[in-house]
Write a protein that holds these residues in place. Structure first.
Motif, PDB file in Angstrom:
ATOM      1  N   ASP A 149      -1.192   6.960   0.799  1.00  0.00           N
ATOM      2  CA  ASP A 149      -2.565   6.553   1.097  1.00  0.00           C
ATOM      3  C   ASP A 149      -2.691   6.090   2.534  1.00  0.00           C
ATOM      4  N   SER A 160      -7.798  -1.289  -0.280  1.00  0.00           N
ATOM      5  CA  SER A 160      -8.322  -1.232  -1.646  1.00  0.00           C
ATOM      6  C   SER A 160      -7.294  -0.681  -2.623  1.00  0.00           C
ATOM      7  N   THR A 161      -6.267  -0.016  -2.128  1.00  0.00           N
ATOM      8  CA  THR A 161      -5.235   0.553  -2.997  1.00  0.00           C
ATOM      9  C   THR A 161      -4.020  -0.361  -3.118  1.00  0.00           C
ATOM     10  N   THR A 169      -1.366  -2.928  -4.339  1.00  0.00           N
ATOM     11  CA  THR A 169      -0.874  -3.392  -5.635  1.00  0.00           C
ATOM     12  C   THR A 169       0.312  -4.323  -5.393  1.00  0.00           C
ATOM     13  N   GLN A 174      -5.291   7.935   5.916  1.00  0.00           N
ATOM     14  CA  GLN A 174      -6.417   7.294   6.580  1.00  0.00           C
ATOM     15  C   GLN A 174      -6.600   7.871   7.982  1.00  0.00           C
ATOM     16  N   VAL A 234       0.862  -1.180   0.000  1.00  0.00           N
ATOM     17  CA  VAL A 234       0.000   0.000   0.000  1.00  0.00           C
ATOM     18  C   VAL A 234       0.893   1.224   0.000  1.00  0.00           C
ATOM     19  N   ASP A 235       0.566   2.163  -0.838  1.00  0.00           N
ATOM     20  CA  ASP A 235       1.342   3.393  -0.907  1.00  0.00           C
ATOM     21  C   ASP A 235       1.314   4.087   0.448  1.00  0.00           C
ATOM     22  N   ASP A 244      -5.268   1.616   3.609  1.00  0.00           N
ATOM     23  CA  ASP A 244      -6.413   1.406   2.736  1.00  0.00           C
ATOM     24  C   ASP A 244      -6.106   0.213   1.837  1.00  0.00           C
TER      25      ASP A 244
END
Length: 365
Positions: free
Chosen positions: A301, A313-314, A316, A305, A297-298, A311
């Motif tokens: 991001d 959902s982000t 990759t 939060q 997760v970046d 998060d």
């Protein structure tokens, strides 16, 4: 009779004058310097066997005692930079005498002091043990958390230090002038080190030290270092994604200690930036911590939060360290021997030539 009485009075007055000349020193030093003075003078008087025995100059004799003991001359100013081991010992003795005098001024203080004096043999043994612990840790390399020796040589070393400490406490085994200051220095260092040594030697602390030494971090390790992510390449050197890893028993191979209780892991990349790793969400029925490479997760991001949670959902796939690696060596199949031809059918056997009839010769008529 009168001659003996006169010599005894002279000796007594001389000894009193010597002690008065040394009165600026601590009482213990005075007693040490003048111990046996009357007996020595009495022996001299008996050897001379002369009336009117004169011991001499008491002040000069006291100065000689000071010089022999390395003590300063009475009334000489002391420089701050001129402290020697003897002067330090003298100062310590004076402080100890002052404390003892203050303690003796009350009944409770006097009884408390008597109690601690009775513990001096125990202190001598404890001082020897402290010196053994420090020496064995520095020279032999023993653990500072151990309480007693582990072999015969170390036991002999412990008994040696304890014996020397007890003899020093009794005022023995101090033949050289530098040994009393050394005894004082060893005692001061032992008092400073004993609290730490006793804490480390307690059973609960020893078990804690052993636990720390035996502790192995959870998860996947490489040469003792934690592995946070795994990248897999195929035989052609191309990176793979979604690779599931299992150990020899069929258990999921993960980089975390408790996959079910670890929603994400924070680590740092090679450039020092924070990296949030999360498991794959494509594994049904359990967390996907054994699916590599792990997703990330970046950090931007993550920091946005409000709840402080990343998060997911982000997420990759993490970027592999190499876009590709050297392919594996291609195995060329070994040449095979040409097939052996099947044996052909046997050639037909030529028929034997039939016998040629011989024409009968005609007999003449």
């Amino acid at each position: 009779m009168s001659t003996t009485t006169s010599a005894t009075l002279a000796i007594r007055d001389f000894a009193a004058a010597v002690r008065a000349a040394l009165s600026d020193l601590p009482s213990e030093d005075v007693e040490e310097l003048t111990d046996g003075l009357e007996a020595d003078l009495t022996e001299q008087a008996e050897d001379l066997d002369a009336p009117g025995f004169d011991p001499g100059d008491a002040v000069g004799y006291a100065d000689e005692l000071r010089a022999a003991a390395g003590l300063p001359v009475r009334g000489k100013p002391r420089l701050a930079s001129a402290w020697t081991a003897n002067e330090l010992r003298t100062w310590a003795s004076a402080q100890r005498s002052n404390l003892a005098r203050k303690a003796r001024s009350t009944v409770i203080g006097s009884r408390t002091l008597d109690f601690f004096i009775s513990l001096r043999p125990f202190w001598w043994v404890l001082r020897g043990w402290a010196v053994y612990k420090v020496i064995s840790a520095l020279v032999i390399g023993n653990s500072i958390a151990s309480t007693l020796p582990s072999n015969g040589v170390e036991w002999v070393l412990l008994l040696l230090f304890v014996t020397v400490s007890v003899q020093w406490g009794r005022g023995r085994w101090l033949p050289w002038s530098w040994l009393p200051p050394l005894r004082t220095l060893v005692s001061v260092c032992s008092i400073i080190a004993l609290p730490l040594l006793l804490v480390l030697a307690t059973p609960w602390n020893s078990s804690a030290v052993q636990y720390v030494e035996d502790y192995v971090p959870p998860g996947l390790l490489l040469d003792g270092n934690e592995v946070f992510n795994v990248f897999v390449y195929d035989s052609d050197g191309q990176p793979l994604t979604g690779v599931q890893l299992f150990d020899q028993d069929g258990q999921p191979l993960t980089t975390v200690g408790d996959p079910n209780a670890t929603p994400w892991v924070a680590t740092y990349g090679a450039d020092g930036t924070e990296v949030i790793l999360v498991p794959s969400s494509d594994v049904p029925g359990r967390t996907g911590w054994n699916v590599f490479p792990l997703n990330k997760v970046d950090s931007v991001d993550y920091n946005l939060q409000p709840s402080g949670e990343p998060d997911l959902s982000t997420a990759t796939p993490a970027v592999p360290p190499f876009t590709q690696v050297r392919p594996l060596t291609q195995q060329t199949p070994s040449p095979t021997a040409p097939p052996t031809p099947a044996p052909s059918a046997a050639p037909p056997v030529a028929p034997e030539p039939s016998a040629t009839p011989t024409p009968n010769s005609k007999e003449g008529n």
